[in-house]
Design an enzyme around this catalytic site. Structure first.
Site, PDB file in Angstrom:
ATOM      1  N   GLU A  68      24.966  28.938  79.441  1.00  0.00           N
ATOM      2  CA  GLU A  68      25.097  29.298  78.031  1.00  0.00           C
ATOM      3  C   GLU A  68      25.414  30.785  77.904  1.00  0.00           C
ATOM      4  O   GLU A  68      24.797  31.635  78.565  1.00  0.00           O
ATOM      5  CB  GLU A  68      23.774  28.971  77.336  1.00  0.00           C
ATOM      6  CG  GLU A  68      23.668  29.414  75.892  1.00  0.00           C
ATOM      7  CD  GLU A  68      22.288  29.112  75.305  1.00  0.00           C
ATOM      8  OE1 GLU A  68      22.145  29.160  74.078  1.00  0.00           O
ATOM      9  OE2 GLU A  68      21.354  28.828  76.096  1.00  0.00           O
ATOM     10  N   LYS A 139      26.655  24.898  69.495  1.00  0.00           N
ATOM     11  CA  LYS A 139      25.251  24.519  69.668  1.00  0.00           C
ATOM     12  C   LYS A 139      24.650  24.103  68.331  1.00  0.00           C
ATOM     13  O   LYS A 139      24.734  24.824  67.335  1.00  0.00           O
ATOM     14  CB  LYS A 139      24.491  25.708  70.254  1.00  0.00           C
ATOM     15  CG  LYS A 139      23.035  25.464  70.600  1.00  0.00           C
ATOM     16  CD  LYS A 139      22.458  26.721  71.248  1.00  0.00           C
ATOM     17  CE  LYS A 139      21.008  26.571  71.668  1.00  0.00           C
ATOM     18  NZ  LYS A 139      20.491  27.802  72.300  1.00  0.00           N
ATOM     19  N   CYS A 179      21.545  24.057  75.982  1.00  0.00           N
ATOM     20  CA  CYS A 179      20.142  24.458  76.069  1.00  0.00           C
ATOM     21  C   CYS A 179      19.228  23.717  75.098  1.00  0.00           C
ATOM     22  O   CYS A 179      18.841  22.590  75.325  1.00  0.00           O
ATOM     23  CB  CYS A 179      20.027  25.968  75.896  1.00  0.00           C
ATOM     24  SG  CYS A 179      18.519  26.663  76.642  1.00  0.00           S
TER      25      CYS A 179
END
Length: 574
Positions: A68, A139, A179
């Site tokens: 990330e 995300k 994540c």
């Protein structure tokens, strides 16, 4: 359609199809490129990413995963407010995509949306192939608890990403996550539920990939393994993850990415606390699985990595540590030597009239076993001069903690002078237990540029000392340092327990009051002495002003003093 693994073997990817030819077992190689980026070093990070892409090609990998925000390093914080920084990271992505020839690359970067009514930025994963960016994913779940503040900078993504890629002539649909997207239903984060599960939205995917920058805390690797295994089993498809590694300011990233088959079985795991390049064959039972570290060894490795990266990423050539013959300075010195080498560690004993003979001997013995430079600078002359200068102003007042603190501040002044003169980073040695209750001196013990043990309770410091000796196969830290009663030695016959509860009791209370946020009443209900609990809680609350002035401290627990704990100073809550 159901996409799952063959339950009789590890990792086979079964790609089902409604087209002629039916289902296909796909042999696939995925490279997990666990890198240690430097926040803000877009050029350096890009070179590191490209090197891993080229390594993936040489390894005949079909797909390579990078962490990330690998281009910018995580967390970039307010660098994201600089438009030139964001532009440079996007330009770097184009260069990275151009090198994606013969391998599919998934890499994290910052995307500028430039949309009215939005923050304009996304925490993005780019899927690159054939020299171009073929898909992007923003995300969805942006954490705002503990040290995280992603909603300050990013807009949350609204759509899942399942991208079709061709591997060995077969179309494979890869579900991309970043994540926190995987952590949506972790019990540990239950109070931060998002109301959605990005993994459940990966309709039609054959496999899941997750690129992360998840900071370490003790116990978290085990939770991560359990959660990722459950996600893979629930989704009935393989899951592969890569995690950033390295120290960035107070945060330490442990790496430890891995692969899970559709039954939730761990089939590969990368190293912890070190860069790694792990190639996973989905049709093999012989992938490398690095062992999971126990809590003490993981904290030790975290402190070593965090110290090393802070020193080098900030441009220091060496460190200086004031050694007293006590346990905290001994462990700090040993960590420093392991991190950057004995030749870069400078130990200084600063005795006073109250320093015992055994403390001086133990400090010198430590330096000898660590093979670090050692010098002695007495503070007696400075201490006596301070007493003489202040005597007329203190007339009629008996000695108290003021005179004790003068000694600590004399030591701090000398150590900072050495830091300034030689360009050494001063490592402060206070532990979490002392900082919690204010058993430390502003502009004295607290002087320094990095607080190595600030998130390590005193009882864990003792465990680390024993571990360091066991790891070395000899007593790097003198046994007497470990066994003698701890003392600041600021007056005759002083011990820490003159003013503090025994450390095992103190740490048990602090864990509940600071890390678990229990009230004093709740802690007393567990069987702790009420007067002790209320005394400790009061000291924690009263000393917030001190903790606001400590150096950057390495985070190794779920609740560290510093970035993630934002308590008011001028407050009257009891």
């Amino acid at each position: 359609m159901v996409r799952t693994a063959d339950p009789t073997c590890f990792g086979y990817l079964l790609v089902t199809s409604d087209k002629p030819g039916g289902d296909t077992f796909l042999h696939m190689r995925i490279a997990l490129a666990q890198i240690n980026p430097v926040v803000g070093d877009v050029v350096g990070n890009t070179e590191k990413i490209i090197a891993r892409i080229e390594e993936s090609i040489r390894a005949n990998a079909d797909l390579v995963l990078l962490p990330e925000l690998a281009v910018t390093g995580y967390p970039p914080k307010d660098l994201l407010l600089k438009k030139a920084f964001v532009r440079s990271n996007q330009q770097a992505l184009e260069r990275i995509a151009g090198r994606a020839q013969g391998v599919i690359v998934v890499v994290g970067y910052v995307h500028s949306n430039e949309t009215d009514g939005s923050k304009g930025l996304s925490n993005m994963a780019a899927v690159c192939a054939d020299g171009r960016v073929m898909a992007r994913y923003a995300k969805m779940l942006l954490p705002t608890y503990d040290i995280f503040d992603e909603l300050r900078y990013f807009d949350p993504g609204s759509q899942a990403c399942v991208v079709a890629v061709r591997i060995n002539g077969v179309e494979v649909k890869v579900g991309v996550t970043i994540c926190e997207d995987i952590w949506s239903d972790d019990v540990y984060f239950a109070r931060h539920l998002y109301g959605r599960d990005p993994v459940a939205e990966l309709s039609g995917a054959d496999m899941i990939v997750n690129i992360g920058a998840s900071p370490f805390s003790v116990g978290k690797p085990a939770r991560r393994n359990e959660l990722f295994a459950a996600k893979a089993k629930q989704a009935r498809m393989p899951l592969l993850s890569v995690n950033q590694v390295g120290g960035n300011d107070d945060l330490i990233f442990d790496g430890g990415g891995g692969a899970y088959d559709a039954e939730g079985r761990l089939i590969a795991r990368a190293r912890s606390f070190a860069e790694d390049f792990l190639v996973v064959d989905l049709d093999s039972a012989d992938n490398r699985i690095e062992p999971e570290l126990d809590p003490v060894s993981s904290i030790y490795q975290a402190l070593v990595l965090g110290t090393r990266d802070y020193v080098y990423k900030c441009g220091f050539d060496g460190v200086v540590v004031g050694v007293s013959g006590g346990i905290d300075s001994a462990v700090t010195a040993a960590v420093a030597v392991a991190a950057i080498g004995a030749e870069c560690v400078h130990l200084v004993a600063l005795p006073s009239r109250f320093s015992s003979t055994h403390s001086r001997e133990d400090a010198q013995a430590l330096a000898e076993t660590l093979e670090a430079e050692y010098r002695t600078i007495s503070i007696e002359e400075i201490h006596s001069a301070c007493e003489r200068v202040l005597a007329p102003h203190f007339d009629g007042r008996p000695p108290d903690i003021t005179e004790e603190n003068m000694q600590a501040r004399a030591r701090g002044a000398i150590l900072m002078a050495l830091s300034n003169k030689f360009g050494w980073l001063l490592l402060t040695t206070g532990n979490k237990s002392e900082l919690a209750v204010g058993y430390c001196t502003l502009y004295g013990h607290m002087c320094g540029g990095l607080a190595v043990l600030s998130d390590v309770p005193k009882t864990m410091v003792y465990q680390l000392a024993k571990y360091i000796n066991k790891r070395a196969g000899r007593d790097l830290i003198p046994q007497r340092t470990i066994t003698k009663p701890p003392s600041a030695e600021l007056k005759e016959n002083q011990t820490d327990q003159d003013t503090l509860p025994p450390y095992d009791v103190l740490d048990a209370i602090l864990e509940r009051y600071v890390e678990k946020e229990q009230s004093a009443d709740e802690i007393v209900a567990e069987g702790f002495d009420e007067s002790t609990v209320r005394e400790v809680a009061g000291k924690v609350d009263r000393n917030e002003y001190k903790r606001k002035q400590i150096p950057v401290g390495l985070k190794v627990t779920s609740r560290a003093f510093g970035t993630g704990r934002r308590m008011p100073i001028a407050a009257r809550y009891t």
